[in-house]
Design a protein around this motif. Structure first.
Motif, PDB file in Angstrom:
ATOM      1  N   VAL A  40       0.623  -1.295   0.045  1.00  0.00           N
ATOM      2  CA  VAL A  40      -0.071  -0.043   0.091  1.00  0.00           C
ATOM      3  C   VAL A  40       0.817   1.363   0.051  1.00  0.00           C
ATOM      4  O   VAL A  40       0.393   2.278  -0.367  1.00  0.00           O
ATOM      5  N   MET A  41       2.053   1.255   0.235  1.00  0.00           N
ATOM      6  CA  MET A  41       3.154   2.466   0.299  1.00  0.00           C
ATOM      7  C   MET A  41       4.421   2.180  -0.378  1.00  0.00           C
ATOM      8  O   MET A  41       4.789   1.016  -0.514  1.00  0.00           O
TER       9      MET A  41
ATOM     10  N   LEU B 136       1.800  11.361   1.508  1.00  0.00           N
ATOM     11  CA  LEU B 136       0.592  10.988   0.730  1.00  0.00           C
ATOM     12  C   LEU B 136       0.752  10.988  -0.666  1.00  0.00           C
ATOM     13  O   LEU B 136      -0.202  10.296  -1.321  1.00  0.00           O
ATOM     14  N   ARG B 137       1.866  11.196  -1.159  1.00  0.00           N
ATOM     15  CA  ARG B 137       2.218  11.236  -2.480  1.00  0.00           C
ATOM     16  C   ARG B 137       2.661   9.585  -2.663  1.00  0.00           C
ATOM     17  O   ARG B 137       2.975   9.294  -3.693  1.00  0.00           O
TER      18      ARG B 137
ATOM     19  N   GLY C  14       1.428   6.645  -1.296  1.00  0.00           N
ATOM     20  CA  GLY C  14       0.291   5.486  -0.914  1.00  0.00           C
ATOM     21  C   GLY C  14      -0.830   6.183  -0.273  1.00  0.00           C
ATOM     22  O   GLY C  14      -0.995   7.182  -0.172  1.00  0.00           O
ATOM     23  N   ASP C  15      -1.582   5.210  -0.142  1.00  0.00           N
ATOM     24  CA  ASP C  15      -3.083   5.551   0.781  1.00  0.00           C
ATOM     25  C   ASP C  15      -2.966   5.163   2.195  1.00  0.00           C
ATOM     26  O   ASP C  15      -2.673   3.910   2.562  1.00  0.00           O
ATOM     27  N   LEU C  16      -2.917   6.193   3.043  1.00  0.00           N
ATOM     28  CA  LEU C  16      -2.718   5.874   4.654  1.00  0.00           C
ATOM     29  C   LEU C  16      -4.037   5.183   5.119  1.00  0.00           C
ATOM     30  O   LEU C  16      -3.848   4.530   6.124  1.00  0.00           O
ATOM     31  N   ASP C  17      -5.268   5.291   4.490  1.00  0.00           N
ATOM     32  CA  ASP C  17      -6.318   4.641   4.928  1.00  0.00           C
ATOM     33  C   ASP C  17      -6.164   2.986   4.692  1.00  0.00           C
ATOM     34  O   ASP C  17      -6.493   2.221   5.537  1.00  0.00           O
ATOM     35  N   ASP C  18      -5.598   2.843   3.425  1.00  0.00           N
ATOM     36  CA  ASP C  18      -5.408   1.236   3.016  1.00  0.00           C
ATOM     37  C   ASP C  18      -4.200   0.884   4.057  1.00  0.00           C
ATOM     38  O   ASP C  18      -4.297  -0.197   4.568  1.00  0.00           O
TER      39      ASP C  18
ATOM     40  N   ARG D 223     -11.858  -2.403   7.089  1.00  0.00           N
ATOM     41  CA  ARG D 223     -12.484  -1.075   6.066  1.00  0.00           C
ATOM     42  C   ARG D 223     -13.561  -0.255   6.707  1.00  0.00           C
ATOM     43  O   ARG D 223     -13.682   0.789   6.464  1.00  0.00           O
TER      44      ARG D 223
ATOM     45  N   ASP E  65     -13.558   3.651   7.217  1.00  0.00           N
ATOM     46  CA  ASP E  65     -14.541   4.419   6.417  1.00  0.00           C
ATOM     47  C   ASP E  65     -15.421   5.277   7.290  1.00  0.00           C
ATOM     48  O   ASP E  65     -16.014   6.229   6.960  1.00  0.00           O
TER      49      ASP E  65
END
Length: 185
Positions: A62-63, A115-116, A118-122, A139, A143
């Motif tokens: 994810v990162m 933030l550039r 990957g997705d920190l939420d993921d 998730r 969410d």
């Protein structure tokens, strides 16, 4: 719903070395074109440390760890500034490298750079799954968090010590409320 361990967001951020310092913003896109040899060495050490701490490869799913290394150095103001302000150099970064207690503006600059990458939420979902939640449960919790809560939690992790702190308690409360929202759905 499996309850995430206390301060898991903060612990994750520190455990994987996401929490590094910064002095000034980053205007790059993860590219290393404007870095000198010392900057590149520090970026490579940070990348290597992140990859070494990711034994099962889930973090790298994810990162972009190379991007994180470059963005860290850019946010730190370069290798010389990182060493001067925080004592960070290529020789001190390894798989166990973590840093907490940063100035909030410094922590924000690093997270903004990430933030550039990957997705920190993921990344948070991956953390919850590694701690026993199903992907669906994880998730749902992510969410149901308030807008910007994940980014703010990573900033808090980089700017305070894990333990008895207001940011950790606030994140715990948000996670519990989000989990309750999932149970009620």
């Amino acid at each position: 719903m499996t309850r995430a361990p206390r301060s898991s967001v903060l612990a994750l951020a520190l455990a994987v070395g996401v929490s590094l310092a910064a002095c000034g913003g980053s205007d790059g896109d993860g590219g290393a074109d404007d870095l000198n040899a010392d900057d590149l060495a520090l970026a490579a050490a940070i990348t290597s440390g992140l990859e070494s701490s990711d034994a099962d490869g889930t973090f790298a799913e994810v990162m972009d760890t190379e991007c994180m290394g470059v963005e860290s150095v850019k946010a730190l103001g370069g290798a010389a500034a990182a060493e001067e302000k925080y004592g960070i150099d290529a020789a001190t970064v390894d798989a166990d490298f973590t840093l907490a207690g940063l100035e909030p503006d410094d922590a924000r600059a690093v997270v903004d750079g990430y933030l550039r990458c990957g997705d920190l939420d993921d990344l948070l979902v991956v953390s919850f799954v590694e701690n026993g939640a199903t992907e669906e449960e994880a998730r749902c919790v992510v969410d149901n968090l308030p807008e910007n809560a994940v980014v703010d939690s990573f900033v808090a992790a980089a700017s305070v010590d894990i333990g008895d702190n207001e940011a950790g308690r606030a994140m715990d409360e948000m996670l519990q409320a989000a989990a309750v929202g999932c149970v009620e759905q």
